[in-house]
Design a protein around this motif. Structure first.
Motif, PDB file in Angstrom:
ATOM      1  N   ASN A  46       6.856   4.973   1.864  1.00 35.10           N
ATOM      2  CA  ASN A  46       6.868   4.565   1.882  1.00 35.10           C
ATOM      3  C   ASN A  46       5.826   2.850   1.490  1.00 35.10           C
ATOM      4  O   ASN A  46       5.054   3.200   2.154  1.00 35.10           O
ATOM      5  CB  ASN A  46       7.551   3.263   3.484  1.00 35.10           C
ATOM      6  N   PRO A  47       5.930   2.260   0.627  1.00 35.99           N
ATOM      7  CA  PRO A  47       4.658   1.869  -0.102  1.00 35.99           C
ATOM      8  C   PRO A  47       3.473   0.951   0.932  1.00 35.99           C
ATOM      9  O   PRO A  47       2.848   0.817   0.826  1.00 35.99           O
ATOM     10  CB  PRO A  47       5.490  -0.481  -0.975  1.00 35.99           C
ATOM     11  N   THR A  48       4.789  -0.112   2.017  1.00 38.34           N
ATOM     12  CA  THR A  48       4.261  -1.054   3.419  1.00 38.34           C
ATOM     13  C   THR A  48       3.102   0.413   4.274  1.00 38.34           C
ATOM     14  O   THR A  48       1.613  -0.416   3.974  1.00 38.34           O
ATOM     15  CB  THR A  48       4.830  -1.921   3.730  1.00 38.34           C
ATOM     16  N   GLN A  50       1.624   3.020   2.943  1.00 35.70           N
ATOM     17  CA  GLN A  50       0.666   3.316   2.269  1.00 35.70           C
ATOM     18  C   GLN A  50      -0.605   2.309   1.885  1.00 35.70           C
ATOM     19  O   GLN A  50      -1.537   2.287   1.234  1.00 35.70           O
ATOM     20  CB  GLN A  50       1.226   3.830   0.923  1.00 35.70           C
ATOM     21  N   GLN A  51      -0.175   1.386   1.725  1.00 37.01           N
ATOM     22  CA  GLN A  51      -0.561  -0.231   1.394  1.00 37.01           C
ATOM     23  C   GLN A  51      -1.655  -0.339   2.793  1.00 37.01           C
ATOM     24  O   GLN A  51      -2.714  -1.098   3.373  1.00 37.01           O
ATOM     25  CB  GLN A  51      -0.111  -1.451   1.248  1.00 37.01           C
ATOM     26  N   VAL A  52      -0.933   0.381   3.648  1.00 40.08           N
ATOM     27  CA  VAL A  52      -1.515  -0.008   5.480  1.00 40.08           C
ATOM     28  C   VAL A  52      -2.744   0.990   4.970  1.00 40.08           C
ATOM     29  O   VAL A  52      -4.104   1.737   6.583  1.00 40.08           O
ATOM     30  CB  VAL A  52      -1.080   0.107   6.343  1.00 40.08           C
ATOM     31  N   LYS A  54      -4.400   2.638   2.961  1.00 41.57           N
ATOM     32  CA  LYS A  54      -4.964   2.366   1.905  1.00 41.57           C
ATOM     33  C   LYS A  54      -6.640   2.033   2.753  1.00 41.57           C
ATOM     34  O   LYS A  54      -8.211   3.453   1.959  1.00 41.57           O
ATOM     35  CB  LYS A  54      -4.724   1.902   0.862  1.00 41.57           C
ATOM     36  N   PRO A  55      -7.219   1.761   2.996  1.00 39.11           N
ATOM     37  CA  PRO A  55      -7.997   1.290   3.733  1.00 39.11           C
ATOM     38  C   PRO A  55      -8.893   2.155   4.935  1.00 39.11           C
ATOM     39  O   PRO A  55     -10.281   2.343   4.715  1.00 39.11           O
ATOM     40  CB  PRO A  55      -8.410  -0.325   4.896  1.00 39.11           C
ATOM     41  N   GLN A  57      -7.836   4.866   4.302  1.00 44.00           N
ATOM     42  CA  GLN A  57      -8.861   6.260   3.764  1.00 44.00           C
ATOM     43  C   GLN A  57      -9.883   5.910   3.452  1.00 44.00           C
ATOM     44  O   GLN A  57     -10.615   6.994   2.644  1.00 44.00           O
ATOM     45  CB  GLN A  57      -7.670   6.265   2.388  1.00 44.00           C
ATOM     46  N   ASN A  58     -10.031   4.649   2.622  1.00 43.77           N
ATOM     47  CA  ASN A  58     -11.977   4.000   2.089  1.00 43.77           C
ATOM     48  C   ASN A  58     -12.579   4.255   3.076  1.00 43.77           C
ATOM     49  O   ASN A  58     -13.516   5.377   2.389  1.00 43.77           O
ATOM     50  CB  ASN A  58     -11.302   3.285   1.005  1.00 43.77           C
TER      51      ASN A  58
END
Length: 79
Positions: A46-48, A50-52, A54-55, A57-58
Motif C-alpha cells: 500500500n503506497p500510504t 510505504q510512505q509512512v 520510509k522515515p 527505514q531512513n
C-alpha cells in the motif's frame, strides 16, 4: 508487598499467554491465518504504508551507518 506483585505479574503473564494461544488456535481453525500472509503483503504494498514507513527505514539505515562508522573508528584507533 513484593510477593503479591510477583504473583499478580505471574497471573497476568499466564492469562496473556493463554489468550494468545486461544486466539491462535481459533485463527487456525477458522482459516484466518491462511489469509494472513496475503493480507500482510497487500498492506505492505500500500503506497500510504510505504510512505509512512520510509522515515523509519531512513532512521534505521542512518543508525546502522553510524554504528558501522563507530565500529570502524574504534578498530582503527586500536591498531
Amino acid at each position: 508487598m513484593n510477593n503479591r506483585q510477583g504473583v499478580m505479574t505471574a497471573v497476568i503473564t499466564t492469562a496473556a499467554a493463554g489468550a494468545a494461544i486461544y486466539g491462535i488456535t481459533r485463527g487456525v481453525q477458522n482459516g484466518t491465518f491462511q489469509r494472513l500472509p496475503q493480507q500482510l503483503s497487500n498492506a505492505m504494498n500500500n503506497p500510504t504504508v510505504q510512505q509512512v514507513a520510509k522515515p523509519f527505514q531512513n532512521m534505521a539505515n542512518n543508525q546502522n551507518l553510524q554504528d558501522l562508522t563507530n565500529t570502524l573508528g574504534n578498530n582503527n584507533s586500536q591498531q
